[in-house]
Design an enzyme around this catalytic site. Sequence first.
Site, PDB file in Angstrom:
ATOM      1  N   SER A 136       0.592  -1.072   0.073  1.00  0.00           N
ATOM      2  CA  SER A 136      -0.172  -0.079   0.393  1.00  0.00           C
ATOM      3  C   SER A 136       0.847   1.154   0.046  1.00  0.00           C
ATOM      4  O   SER A 136       1.643   1.230   0.899  1.00  0.00           O
ATOM      5  CB  SER A 136      -0.859   0.219   1.199  1.00  0.00           C
ATOM      6  OG  SER A 136      -1.197   1.401   1.054  1.00  0.00           O
ATOM      7  N   LYS A 162      -1.199  -1.123  -4.297  1.00  0.00           N
ATOM      8  CA  LYS A 162      -2.176   0.052  -3.455  1.00  0.00           C
ATOM      9  C   LYS A 162      -2.068   1.934  -3.613  1.00  0.00           C
ATOM     10  O   LYS A 162      -1.160   1.749  -3.273  1.00  0.00           O
ATOM     11  CB  LYS A 162      -3.073  -0.797  -2.828  1.00  0.00           C
ATOM     12  CG  LYS A 162      -4.064   0.190  -2.194  1.00  0.00           C
ATOM     13  CD  LYS A 162      -5.643  -0.377  -1.342  1.00  0.00           C
ATOM     14  CE  LYS A 162      -4.438  -0.037   0.169  1.00  0.00           C
ATOM     15  NZ  LYS A 162      -5.097  -0.672   1.031  1.00  0.00           N
ATOM     16  N   LEU A 163      -3.033   2.277  -4.480  1.00  0.00           N
ATOM     17  CA  LEU A 163      -2.125   3.730  -4.134  1.00  0.00           C
ATOM     18  C   LEU A 163      -3.765   4.777  -3.048  1.00  0.00           C
ATOM     19  O   LEU A 163      -5.009   4.168  -3.356  1.00  0.00           O
ATOM     20  CB  LEU A 163      -2.756   4.688  -5.477  1.00  0.00           C
ATOM     21  CG  LEU A 163      -1.329   4.024  -6.393  1.00  0.00           C
ATOM     22  CD1 LEU A 163      -2.066   5.264  -7.411  1.00  0.00           C
ATOM     23  CD2 LEU A 163      -0.364   4.388  -5.621  1.00  0.00           C
ATOM     24  N   LYS A 164      -2.865   4.886  -2.321  1.00  0.00           N
ATOM     25  CA  LYS A 164      -4.613   5.923  -1.201  1.00  0.00           C
ATOM     26  C   LYS A 164      -4.661   7.277  -2.222  1.00  0.00           C
ATOM     27  O   LYS A 164      -4.143   7.359  -2.964  1.00  0.00           O
ATOM     28  CB  LYS A 164      -3.909   5.786  -0.350  1.00  0.00           C
ATOM     29  CG  LYS A 164      -3.487   4.470   1.310  1.00  0.00           C
ATOM     30  CD  LYS A 164      -4.254   4.452   1.678  1.00  0.00           C
ATOM     31  CE  LYS A 164      -4.213   2.801   2.918  1.00  0.00           C
ATOM     32  NZ  LYS A 164      -5.133   3.281   3.220  1.00  0.00           N
ATOM     33  N   ASP A 190      -7.689   3.438  -2.725  1.00  0.00           N
ATOM     34  CA  ASP A 190      -8.261   3.450  -1.276  1.00  0.00           C
ATOM     35  C   ASP A 190      -8.922   4.676  -1.263  1.00  0.00           C
ATOM     36  O   ASP A 190      -7.725   4.998  -1.134  1.00  0.00           O
ATOM     37  CB  ASP A 190      -8.092   1.246  -0.481  1.00  0.00           C
ATOM     38  CG  ASP A 190      -8.188   2.597   1.018  1.00  0.00           C
ATOM     39  OD1 ASP A 190      -9.435   2.948   0.679  1.00  0.00           O
ATOM     40  OD2 ASP A 190      -7.712   2.017   1.785  1.00  0.00           O
ATOM     41  N   ASN A 192     -10.484   5.739   1.896  1.00  0.00           N
ATOM     42  CA  ASN A 192     -10.619   5.752   2.729  1.00  0.00           C
ATOM     43  C   ASN A 192     -11.823   6.499   3.199  1.00  0.00           C
ATOM     44  O   ASN A 192     -12.144   7.125   4.178  1.00  0.00           O
ATOM     45  CB  ASN A 192      -9.089   6.582   3.801  1.00  0.00           C
ATOM     46  CG  ASN A 192      -8.557   4.979   4.171  1.00  0.00           C
ATOM     47  OD1 ASN A 192      -6.881   5.307   2.894  1.00  0.00           O
ATOM     48  ND2 ASN A 192      -8.781   3.693   4.890  1.00  0.00           N
ATOM     49  N   GLU A 215     -11.073   0.824  -3.149  1.00  0.00           N
ATOM     50  CA  GLU A 215     -12.386   0.258  -1.845  1.00  0.00           C
ATOM     51  C   GLU A 215     -12.910   1.742  -1.434  1.00  0.00           C
ATOM     52  O   GLU A 215     -11.429   3.079  -1.065  1.00  0.00           O
ATOM     53  CB  GLU A 215     -10.706  -0.043  -1.107  1.00  0.00           C
ATOM     54  CG  GLU A 215     -10.308  -0.726   0.563  1.00  0.00           C
ATOM     55  CD  GLU A 215      -9.781  -1.056   0.803  1.00  0.00           C
ATOM     56  OE1 GLU A 215      -9.667  -1.404   2.139  1.00  0.00           O
ATOM     57  OE2 GLU A 215      -8.419  -1.041   0.181  1.00  0.00           O
ATOM     58  N   ASP A 240     -14.586  -1.859   3.083  1.00  0.00           N
ATOM     59  CA  ASP A 240     -13.585  -2.423   4.542  1.00  0.00           C
ATOM     60  C   ASP A 240     -14.222  -2.185   5.401  1.00  0.00           C
ATOM     61  O   ASP A 240     -14.695  -3.117   5.533  1.00  0.00           O
ATOM     62  CB  ASP A 240     -12.133  -1.536   4.112  1.00  0.00           C
ATOM     63  CG  ASP A 240     -10.983  -1.441   5.029  1.00  0.00           C
ATOM     64  OD1 ASP A 240     -11.703  -2.844   6.230  1.00  0.00           O
ATOM     65  OD2 ASP A 240     -10.392  -0.615   5.348  1.00  0.00           O
ATOM     66  N   LYS A 264     -10.143  -7.915   7.496  1.00  0.00           N
ATOM     67  CA  LYS A 264      -8.641  -7.707   8.681  1.00  0.00           C
ATOM     68  C   LYS A 264      -9.779  -8.318   9.617  1.00  0.00           C
ATOM     69  O   LYS A 264     -10.466  -8.040  10.303  1.00  0.00           O
ATOM     70  CB  LYS A 264      -8.703  -6.068   8.650  1.00  0.00           C
ATOM     71  CG  LYS A 264      -8.649  -5.385   6.823  1.00  0.00           C
ATOM     72  CD  LYS A 264      -8.599  -3.636   7.735  1.00  0.00           C
ATOM     73  CE  LYS A 264      -8.052  -2.917   6.302  1.00  0.00           C
ATOM     74  NZ  LYS A 264      -8.076  -1.472   6.602  1.00  0.00           N
ATOM     75  N   GLY A 292      -4.655  -5.093   5.676  1.00  0.00           N
ATOM     76  CA  GLY A 292      -3.445  -4.791   6.727  1.00  0.00           C
ATOM     77  C   GLY A 292      -3.990  -3.410   7.909  1.00  0.00           C
ATOM     78  O   GLY A 292      -4.299  -2.500   7.193  1.00  0.00           O
TER      79      GLY A 292
END
Length: 381
Positions: A136, A162-164, A190, A192, A215, A240, A264, A292
């Site tokens: 990530s 994975k890119l935030k 992702d 968030n 995500e 998530d 998770k 994670g």
Amino acid sequence: MRLTEVELRRVRLPLVTPFRTSRYTEDWKHALLVRLRTEEGVVGWGECVAMEVDVYSPETIDDAVKMLRGTLIPMVLEMESVTAEGAKEAFTRAEGHPMAKAALEMALLDAQLRLDHRSLAEYLGAKRTRVEAGVSVGIMPEKDLIDTVRRYLVEERYRRIKLKIEPGWDVEPVRLVRDTFGSRVPLQVDGNGAYKLDDAQHLAELDRYDLLMIEQPLAADDLDGHAKLARELTTPICLDEPITCTADAIEAIDRGAAAIINIKPGRVGGYLEAREIHRVCAERDVPVWVGGMVETGLGRWANVALAALPHFTLVGDLSASERFFTRDITPPVVVDRDGYIQVPDKPGIGVEPDPAALDEATEDVDQIDVPARVLATGHSR
């Protein structure tokens, strides 16, 4: 199984580089560890993934400590025969606090399986001896992004990136990565929970980049919004934060809010519940992967064991210890030259903390009193 010692230990490890998401930046890893000892002298370890502040989940480390001390540990000590399975059932009487429950369950599983001479991977039903490593990448200046991704792909051989992302940092970094490394690199993003349904048209611009998934683009409590967004995008939606138990996963799938589920263990209450979510998603042909929480080696190695189950068909957030820590508290998780991590096959979670590294990281140790009546009898009641 009977417990003779229970300990809560707070540790703090500096991160190699700050890890930034749309909601927070971490410079240090703060973790709560559970250590217990059985009458046979076997030690079990668990890790709580709660953070110091409630930016990811309402449950913080302080909340977890209160729940463990006041409710969960006394509950376990009252059991006539202590097992992880029995503890999971008993914990249903306590509302919420999945991260505290998961930490204690993990420590119980570790001790129980060491006594049984079985590995966590075998117990959970693992079918593989190694799993693909995924990494990530946090939000960072564009000038650093390409060098960072190149290092992970070319030098360290990660098999998924994975890119935030966040509003203002989404389409352009994805375009840069795709233009630089091509369409064959498995890539996902992702959010968030940083976006709103009104951003659907903007998020649809990501469809052209052949992403594995987006995500958690919307808020955790917005299943309706995710279902509507899924109908407007061709890129699959992965959830998530809303998935805290098996029932949540089923509801999200049935409502069309999730085509993919991120599991998770700490967020869903433990490895036993994670295995159950894996089972129901397999029945519904919904892909899953292991997420994670910047775990220490204790949680990281246990997550590798979980990822070896057969329906974890997507690469998880399973990275080497050196991704985050100069010195982990256990033998480090290592990614081999093919981009895989070996699944631990020793009893329990397969690793123990290094005493020197653990002492260096420890901030506080809280010894929990085990009642004399428990120590004096042949069972826990």
